[in-house]
Every structure is written in structure tokens, then in C-alpha cells.
Design a protein around this motif. Structure first.
Motif, PDB file in Angstrom:
ATOM      1  N   ILE A  68      56.955  88.026  36.281  1.00 35.27           N
ATOM      2  CA  ILE A  68      55.668  87.804  36.956  1.00 35.27           C
ATOM      3  C   ILE A  68      55.330  86.318  36.965  1.00 35.27           C
ATOM      4  O   ILE A  68      54.916  85.754  37.988  1.00 35.27           O
ATOM      5  N   GLU A  69      55.496  85.665  35.848  1.00 38.67           N
ATOM      6  CA  GLU A  69      55.140  84.248  35.748  1.00 38.67           C
ATOM      7  C   GLU A  69      56.023  83.401  36.660  1.00 38.67           C
ATOM      8  O   GLU A  69      55.530  82.485  37.346  1.00 38.67           O
ATOM      9  N   HIS A  70      57.309  83.681  36.703  1.00 29.28           N
ATOM     10  CA  HIS A  70      58.204  82.901  37.572  1.00 29.28           C
ATOM     11  C   HIS A  70      57.851  83.111  39.050  1.00 29.28           C
ATOM     12  O   HIS A  70      57.843  82.145  39.829  1.00 29.28           O
ATOM     13  N   GLN A 130      47.787  91.254  30.742  1.00 30.92           N
ATOM     14  CA  GLN A 130      46.788  90.371  30.143  1.00 30.92           C
ATOM     15  C   GLN A 130      47.433  89.243  29.350  1.00 30.92           C
ATOM     16  O   GLN A 130      46.856  88.160  29.212  1.00 30.92           O
ATOM     17  N   ALA A 131      48.633  89.496  28.864  1.00 28.03           N
ATOM     18  CA  ALA A 131      49.330  88.456  28.101  1.00 28.03           C
ATOM     19  C   ALA A 131      50.000  87.440  29.020  1.00 28.03           C
ATOM     20  O   ALA A 131      50.307  86.321  28.600  1.00 28.03           O
ATOM     21  N   ALA A 132      50.227  87.829  30.294  1.00 26.47           N
ATOM     22  CA  ALA A 132      50.899  86.922  31.227  1.00 26.47           C
ATOM     23  C   ALA A 132      50.027  85.704  31.517  1.00 26.47           C
ATOM     24  O   ALA A 132      48.798  85.762  31.455  1.00 26.47           O
ATOM     25  N   ARG A 133      50.690  84.607  31.831  1.00 27.94           N
ATOM     26  CA  ARG A 133      49.994  83.368  32.196  1.00 27.94           C
ATOM     27  C   ARG A 133      50.455  82.942  33.594  1.00 27.94           C
ATOM     28  O   ARG A 133      51.168  81.965  33.767  1.00 27.94           O
ATOM     29  N   PRO A 134      50.069  83.707  34.594  1.00 26.46           N
ATOM     30  CA  PRO A 134      50.538  83.410  35.948  1.00 26.46           C
ATOM     31  C   PRO A 134      49.904  82.136  36.490  1.00 26.46           C
ATOM     32  O   PRO A 134      48.787  81.753  36.121  1.00 26.46           O
TER      33      PRO A 134
END
Length: 677
Positions: free
Chosen positions: A361-363, A391-395
Motif C-alpha cells: 500500500i505504501e509503495h 491504520q498502521a500504514a503510512r501512505p
């Protein structure tokens, strides 16, 4: 203080017709207000205070808001007395006004007189009220309305019933309510008034607008335009099937009130939806996320199941939302995290959620062509705690989630993610609506800053009626190409015109009383010789004069026009030529005056646009020349002497230019009226 603060943020309230008898409207309203933190004065002779004035004398404070639950025949006098006692706003819930016939209309006119004479602001009549949960104010007799939770979305609905239906649907989607208003008959307070009131609310995140009618279209669109600078507005317009007798011309028949209202709101910056479910989905997303203003926002899609991911992708592309291919760098980064057999270009198929899901997701979110990242996954707690992972992702871009699973599981995930600021849908269709709304809002705002370039063309001095030759002269004076032509008084002049122009020519009757000549056999085409001309003249009906003009080469045909809408004022229309626009409903509308970009974009609205962009070897239209025609029509719409102008057909020539083959220009009967009436 805002002009509507006494209505929507009162410090004190009086209830006309307050009661404790089960089943009474006044009983339900009294119960709904039991959490209001300020004084609530109960007015009912024989039970509570006999009048508002008596309550004011006893309590030492005048009510900001009077809520009327008494019969229609008593309402006007009671509100006039309440205004005299210091009341500044009123909510009239009862029916029996203009919606009920002649007697009710008289009652409504009496209410209008009270508003005019006293300055009191009035919501209704014939509405179930409004809800402001953050202020512990439920001015509604609908059961359970007072249990609605506060949140960022406001509802402005023509109908009190729709207001409550949307409020409950938002609650079901985990979205709280800022203010929910049902306008009812709109004797005084209108959609524009409420939107302007919301413009000063720092707690507002988005507005759901439900429109049935608009008494002052330009004021409504101006209010939407002002509000869109701060928060998104999503509009649902009712009346798709109302096609009525809009005007005498083809252009008018294309521009039904429903179409004009939608076009006007979109032009003002509102996101359009087709039903109440889409309305809820759209504001659920826009109340939490707003993309930067830009045309063509790109969606990066990560899906743990290929089938639903394809549904999402198909729905987005069908709606014109970009799902761009990812850059080679992004593909390499996610390729190091995923099995070789998965598709990794966009949408990205992860082949079930895994511990690398968050990194993927982040990439994807970091790809230079991605403005919003969407995620679809079935809820499989044994494989991955999806809400926790998201919620932990940092998009790098805003995130929209679409979850599948049993309804109760999906609802829990929706509520958990929503509380964390992540819009969450429970079906691919709802997710596509959310993403389309985000992209449409961003695109709308990207074009709203353009200024209209004022025209300097002089106002026309028209006499009624206007024939085709005069109409074409007006258009030619505005830079619109028209055929070379001659006006002929009879047979000899027509033969002389043929000699001068050379064949082939078109011969038409020139009668200002006949707007559509083909319907009466008043047009003969392909006339090359004098024998052809004599035969054509024999077939034509009697006419005061004839028009002989060069016959244009074959090419695709459009219809373009401007007319004065009774609600929104001058409206420019562009559609596919002939009967296609009316049959297919393929028409683009804009309020005049147009900006250059709006004129250019009208072609892109047409479902048949490919026909005018070089399809099947046809000449592509010169977009600049077409835009010039639309801007010229826009200028005619601003002319107080013009009621309507139609070009049909507007043919695309082999060089891409467009030529007005027929034109109708109708002078305005009442040139002293407002341009917006």
C-alpha cells in the motif's frame, strides 16, 4: 452572529402547541427537546403559558426560536404575536399550507406577510424540522432523531422526510451529523440561506444537498460556489422524468429543469450523484478526505482478491476516473514483496492479504501518478487484522478502504476505520462512488478559479420576428461562420443567385414565423441547375422570401444554443445534431456567462464526442472554433434583448471549422426584466 443563528443555534426556545397528550405533534416535539441546554417555554392555553408574551414576562427572556406545532389556520397570528414578544426565528412543522390547495395557499401567504412585516426568519412550513446533535438540539418530531450522533456532515434537503432518511443512513454508515435541515415549503429560508449559514461553521466537513426545486437558481449556485471553497458539496437532484414543455426550440427541449439544475450545480463545484445511496457514500468519503485540486486525479488500487478489484477498476474507468499504470520503479518495489503470478501494474493484486500488505500500500501510494490509494480486501482475521494494518500504514496519499465479509464484521471495520479518518465502503460499488466523488471534487475545484472574460459586443436592437438571414448576420457579427447566401424576393432573383453562387445550393423559405423549416417541407438541398431550382421552387410552400445559400460539405453535425431558463437565467447547450440529442439525451449544459475552459469542456460531456473527434475518418472539430461559437452564444445570453438563439445544425467542415447551417433567434418579450428571471 449569523443571520440564521437564532434558528439553528438558539439560546432559548418556545413551543407553540406544547403538549403532554400522547400522539400529539406538540408532545413529540416537547420530548425531542428535553436535552436542549437552554430554556424551553411551553405555550398552550389551559395547560402551560397562554402566550409567548406571558412566557417572556414570567421567564425574563425572549425565545430566539419559536417552534409551531399548531394548525395552519392559527399559525400566522401566533407567529406575529411571538415576533412582537421578541422571537427572532420560527420553525413551522404543520402541514395544510400551499401543498394542500387554495385555503392552504392563503395560510402560506399570511406566513409570508409575517416574515415581511416582522423580519422573523422562518423554516417551513410543512417540514419535520431540523437536527443539530452537537448543540443537543433536536427540533424534530421524528422518533429516535435525538439519538443521532454529532459528526462532520450536514444535510440540506428539500423534504423533511428525506432529511431524516439521509441522517439515519449516514448514521448507519458510521458518519455523524453536523446539521440536518428539511426545508419544507421554503416560505422564507431556502437552500442558499442554509448553505451560507454553514459557510461559517468550522466543524463542517461536507454537505449533502437534496434539491427538488429552486426558486432562485443563481443564488443557489452562488452559495454552492462559495461553500465549495471551504468544504465539498454533494448534490442529488430530483426530477429526471420531468421533461415538460420547456420551450419551443429543440435546444429548450434538451434542457429540462432537471438537467439544467444538475449542470448548474456541477458548474458551481458540486459533486453530482444519482440516488440517496450514492449521496451517503460520497459525503462519507468527502467528510473525511479531500484531494488537492487537480483535473484527472489518479487512483492506485491494491486488492487482495482479483475479482472485486476488477469490479472497482471497471466502475472507476467507466466513470472517467483514471487508474493509471504504475511507474517501473513502483512495479519493481512491489514486485520484491509479492508472488510473481500476481498482477502488479494497477490494480495491484496481492493474492490474499499478507504481512507485506501494508508495505505494498505504501509503495503504491508513493507512485508519482497516484493521488489517492484504494484498498480492497475480504476480512480474514486469521491472515491479517485489516483495520489495524490500514491504520498502521503510512501512505503518501489519502487512503480509501473497501472491505468484504459478513455484514456485522464489515460494519465494525467500517466504524473502526471511519473513526481513524479512513473512508470505508462495504461493497465495490460503494467504494467506486467514494473514489469518483473525491476525484470529481478535485477536478471541480481545479477549474473554479478561472475568470470569465467579459465581452464587448454591443447589445442588439432586435425587432420581432427575426428571420434566419438576420439571425445568421448576428452570429456572423460575433465571429461564427455562416454560409454565403442571398435573400431573394422571388423566382427570378433565386435564379440570379444560383448563377452568382454556383451549385450546389440550398433553397429555403425565409419566413420568421416558421422556426423549423424542415417540418413544413421548407428546405430543398442539392440544387445544381436551373431545372433543379424550378423543381425545388415548385415543391416549396409559399413564403414572403427565399434564401439561397452555398451548400456545405458533408460532415458531423451538432446543435448549439442559448436560452433563458426561468430559474437559472441564460443557459448554453451543446448536443449531437439532428434528433440524436433529444432521443439519447446527449447534451451538455452550462450557465452563461461561460469561461473559455468551460466552453472547451462542453464537447467532452457528450457521449457521442468521438463522432466529432475524428471517428471513422470524419474531420475532427477544431475545438477552439467550437468554443468560440459557444462563447458567442454565451454573450447573446447576456444580451437583455435576446430570449433564445439556436444553431441546428452546426456542421463540422473538412477543415475542422464549424458552420451554422440554420439559426433561430428569438427576441425577448420583456426586455426590462432581470437577466436571471
Amino acid at each position: 452572529m449569523n443571520a440564521l443563528d437564532p434558528l439553528f443555534a438558539p439560546r432559548s426556545i418556545a413551543i407553540l402547541g406544547a403538549s403532554d397528550v400522547p400522539g400529539k405533534l406538540g408532545t413529540a416535539m416537547t420530548a425531542s427537546l428535553d436535552r436542549f441546554p437552554g430554556p424551553v417555554m411551553k405555550i398552550n392555553p389551559g395547560r402551560f403559558f397562554p402566550t409567548v408574551a406571558a412566557a417572556v414576562a414570567a421567564e425574563g427572556i425572549a425565545p430566539d426560536l419559536v417552534i409551531s406545532c399548531i394548525p395552519a389556520a392559527m399559525t400566522a397570528d401566533a407567529l406575529r404575536a411571538a415576533a412582537g414578544a421578541g422571537a427572532r426565528a420560527a420553525l413551522v412543522c404543520a402541514g395544510g399550507f400551499a401543498e394542500s390547495g387554495a385555503e392552504g395557499t392563503a395560510h402560506q401567504q399570511a406566513l409570508s406577510a409575517v416574515v415581511r412585516d416582522t423580519g422573523i426568519r422562518l423554516l417551513g412550513p410543512n417540514t419535520s424540522g431540523f437536527i443539530a446533535p452537537h448543540a443537543s438540539l433536536t427540533a424534530s418530531f421524528v422518533p429516535d432523531a435525538r439519538d443521532l450522533e454529532a459528526g462532520p456532515v450536514a444535510v440540506v434537503a428539500a423534504s423533511g422526510g428525506v432529511n431524516h432518511a439521509l441522517a439515519f443512513a449516514l448514521a448507519d454508515a458510521g458518519v455523524g451529523l453536523r446539521l440536518g435541515v428539511g426545508l419544507g415549503n421554503s416560505v422564507d429560508v431556502t437552500q442558499a440561506d442554509v448553505l451560507d449559514h454553514l459557510g461559517g461553521d468550522d466543524g463542517l466537513g461536507a454537505v449533502a444537498l437534496h434539491v427538488e426545486t429552486a426558486a432562485d437558481g443563481r443564488r443557489l449556485t452562488a452559495a454552492v460556489r462559495r461553500l465549495v471553497d471551504r468544504v465539498p458539496v454533494v448534490a442529488l437532484v430530483v426530477g429526471r422524468s420531468d421533461v415538460g414543455d420547456f420551450a419551443r426550440s429543440h435546444t429548450g427541449a434538451l434542457a429540462t429543469s432537471w438537467r439544467v439544475t444538475r449542470a448548474a450545480l456541477r458548474q458551481a463545484g458540486a459533486v453530482l450523484v444519482d440516488d440517496e445511496r450514492e449521496l451517503v457514500d460520497a459525503v462519507s468519503a468527502l467528510g473525511r478526505v479531500r484531494l488537492p485540486a487537480r483535473p484527472g486525479s489518479g487512483v492506485g488500487l491494491v486488492t487482495a482478491q482479483a475479482g472485486p478489484g476488477l469490479l472497482l477498476t471497471d466502475a472507476l474507468r467507466t466513470a472517467g476516473v483514471r487508474v493509471p499504470p504504475l511507474s517501473e520503479r513502483t512495479v519493481k518495489e512491489i514486485g520484491d514483496l509479492l508472488p510473481d503470478l500476481t498482477y502488479q501494474r494497477n490494480p495491484v493484486d496481492t493474492g490474499r492479504p499478507s504481512p507485506t500488505f501494508t508495505q505494498v500500500i505504501e509503495h503504491v501510494s508513493e507512485d508519482p501518478d497516484v493521488d489517492v490509494t484504494a484498498v480492497y480486501a475480504l476480512l480474514e482475521p486469521a491472515a491479517l487484522d485489516l483495520p489495524a494494518a490500514l491504520q498502521a500504514a503510512r501512505p503518501a496519499t489519502p487512503l480509501v478502504a473497501v472491505v468484504g465479509g459478513r455484514p456485522e464484521q464489515a460494519r465494525r471495520a467500517q466504524a473502526e476505520l471511519g473513526a481513524a479518518g479512513v473512508p470505508c465502503a462495504t461493497t465495490p460499488a460503494a467504494g467506486a462512488t467514494m473514489l469518483r466523488a473525491l476525484a470529481e471534487d478535485a477536478a471541480n475545484r481545479s477549474r473554479l478559479g478561472e475568470d470569465v472574460i467579459p465581452t464587448t459586443w454591443p447589445a442588439l436592437a432586435l425587432s420581432d420576428p427575426v428571420d434566419e438571414h438576420t439571425a445568421k448576420n448576428v452570429l456572423a457579427g460575433l465571429g461564427v461562420r455562416t454560409p454565403v447566401r442571398r435573400v431573394c424576393a422571388g423566382r427570378e432573383a433565386a435564379h440570379a443567385a444560383l448563377d452568382e453562387l454556383g451549385g450546389p445550393v440550398v433553397v429555403k423559405i425565409l419566413d420568421p414565423g416558421v422556426l423549423h423549416k424542415t417540418e413544413v417541407g421548407g428546405v430543398e438541398v442539392g440544387v445544381r441547375t436551373h431545372d433543379d431550382l424550378d423543381a425545388a421552387l415548385a415543391r416549396l410552400p409559399a413564403s414572403p422570401a427565399l434564401l439561397v445559400e452555398h451548400m456545405a460539405p458533408a460532415g458531423p453535425e451538432l446543435i448549439a444554443g442559448v436560452r433563458r431558463d426561468p430559474v437559472f437565467g441564460p443557459v448554453v447547450a451543446l448536443g449531437a445534431g439532428g434528433t440524436a440529442a433529444e432521443t439519447l439525451g446527449d447534451v451538455s449544459l452550462r450557465l452563461a456567462p461561460l469561461t473559455a475552459n468551460e466552453a472547451d469542456a462542453m464537447l467532452d460531456d457528450l457521449a457521442t464526442r468521438a463522432l466529432f473527434q475524428g471517428a471513422r475518418g470524419a474531420a475532427p472539430v477544431d475545438r477552439a472554433r467550437l468554443a468560440h461559437v459557444l462563447l458567442a452564444l454565451s454573450s447573446l445570453g447576456a444580451d437583455p434583448g435576446v430570449a433564445e438563439c439556436e444553431i441546428n445544425p452546426l456542421r463540422v467542415l473538412p477543415d475542422g471549422d464549424v458552420v451554422a447551417l440554420d439559426a433561430v433567434l428569438l427576441p425577448r418579450d420583456d426586455q426590462g426584466g432581470s437577466d436571471d428571471a
